[in-house]
Enzyme design. Structure first.
Site, PDB file in Angstrom:
ATOM      1  N   GLY A  90      60.548  77.271  14.035  1.00  0.00           N
ATOM      2  CA  GLY A  90      59.555  78.456  13.204  1.00  0.00           C
ATOM      3  C   GLY A  90      58.141  77.460  13.240  1.00  0.00           C
ATOM      4  N   SER A 123      64.187  72.883  17.003  1.00  0.00           N
ATOM      5  CA  SER A 123      62.700  72.757  17.012  1.00  0.00           C
ATOM      6  C   SER A 123      62.203  71.814  15.673  1.00  0.00           C
ATOM      7  CB  SER A 123      62.482  74.597  17.683  1.00  0.00           C
ATOM      8  OG  SER A 123      61.551  74.933  17.470  1.00  0.00           O
ATOM      9  N   ALA A 124      60.859  73.067  14.579  1.00  0.00           N
ATOM     10  CA  ALA A 124      60.557  72.423  13.753  1.00  0.00           C
ATOM     11  C   ALA A 124      61.888  71.624  13.373  1.00  0.00           C
ATOM     12  CB  ALA A 124      60.361  74.144  13.186  1.00  0.00           C
ATOM     13  N   HIS A 160      60.730  71.449  22.749  1.00  0.00           N
ATOM     14  CA  HIS A 160      59.912  71.708  23.841  1.00  0.00           C
ATOM     15  C   HIS A 160      59.273  71.226  24.558  1.00  0.00           C
ATOM     16  CE1 HIS A 160      61.069  75.658  20.963  1.00  0.00           C
ATOM     17  NE2 HIS A 160      60.141  75.072  20.548  1.00  0.00           N
ATOM     18  N   GLU A 196      62.824  71.672  26.841  1.00  0.00           N
ATOM     19  CA  GLU A 196      64.044  72.603  26.442  1.00  0.00           C
ATOM     20  C   GLU A 196      65.124  72.641  27.046  1.00  0.00           C
ATOM     21  OE1 GLU A 196      62.019  76.456  25.675  1.00  0.00           O
ATOM     22  OE2 GLU A 196      61.745  74.781  24.487  1.00  0.00           O
TER      23      GLU A 196
END
Length: 245
Positions: A90, A123-124, A160, A196
């Site tokens: 997020g 991710s985050a 990413h 990714e």
């Protein structure tokens, strides 16, 4: 306590697959059979209930119970009792602010680095596992008290990571240029650009690149280097100040 065990995933969803689909076998092998329940941290998204539902559905399908920290009346106690921690993706600024607001930075560090419970980030959640969130791609939509993060590893990750599109007419900065600008500042640690589908497995003092895509490593003052899955990145864990190599 055991050695630190981290699974740092670039992204939650890979094109053509469902939530955490591309890494579900890695998750099962990482958590193993000892872990029965996972503590989920949904702070990076605004809709925490919906996020927890998605994560619970996925982890239950893999054979693990899931408790979301936002449903606990005492987040610190939830961390202290957890068998494993998963921090989802997020907005990294929103996530880090919530970790500070709930006094969880030191608690999570202690559980992972001293008690040896597994930590998974995507991710985050991968960004905040590193030394700082300086190399996140996200907008600073809120203001955390510091950009210093959990420091479970002594370097930065750029989840990413995107290679420049040679056919694109977009003249803006590439991800590589932004990371180079970061390294123009003194004493900045290495940055691992995870594409990714890539993830980094850390077990004690050993770090290995896993997944289906490679990674790009940026060291201050050096040309970036390209690395395939299976690469041993353990040297990144030894010293964050690798400029003199």
């Amino acid at each position: 306590g055991g050695p630190r065990r981290l699974l740092l995933v670039s992204n939650s969803t890979l094109h053509g697959g469902g939530y955490l689909g591309h890494c579900q076998q890695h998750i099962k092998s990482f958590l193993g059979e000892k872990v029965k329940r996972v503590l989920f941290v949904p702070y990076a998204l605004h809709d925490r209930d919906g996020y927890a539902r998605s994560a619970r559905e996925k982890f239950e399908s893999l054979g693990y119970g899931l408790d979301s920290i936002h449903e606990s009346c005492d987040p610190v106690e939830a961390v202290r009792k957890s068998e494993a921690i998963f921090i989802g993706g997020g907005n990294t600024f929103r996530l880090l602010k919530a970790l500070y607001d709930n006094s969880l930075i030191e608690e999570i560090r202690k559980r992972v680095l001293e008690d040896g419970i597994p930590y998974m980030g995507s991710s985050a959640g991968t960004n905040v596992a590193t030394i700082s969130i300086n190399t996140t791609n996200d907008m600073p939509i809120v203001y955390p008290p510091s950009l210093q993060a959990l420091g479970l590893v002594p370097f930065n990750i750029n989840p990413h990571y995107l290679d420049p599109d040679v056919k694109s007419t977009h003249m803006g900065e590439t991800r590589e240029e932004r990371i180079r600008q970061y390294h123009e500042e003194p004493n900045t640690p290495p940055v691992l650009g995870l594409r990714e589908g890539a993830m980094l497995l850390v077990e004690g003092d050993k770090a290995t690149l896993q997944g289906v895509t490679g990674a790009r490593l940026f060291l201050r003052g050096k040309k970036p280097t390209e690395h395939e899955p299976g690469t041993d990145f353990s040297f990144l864990l030894i010293d964050s100040n690798l400029q003199n190599l």
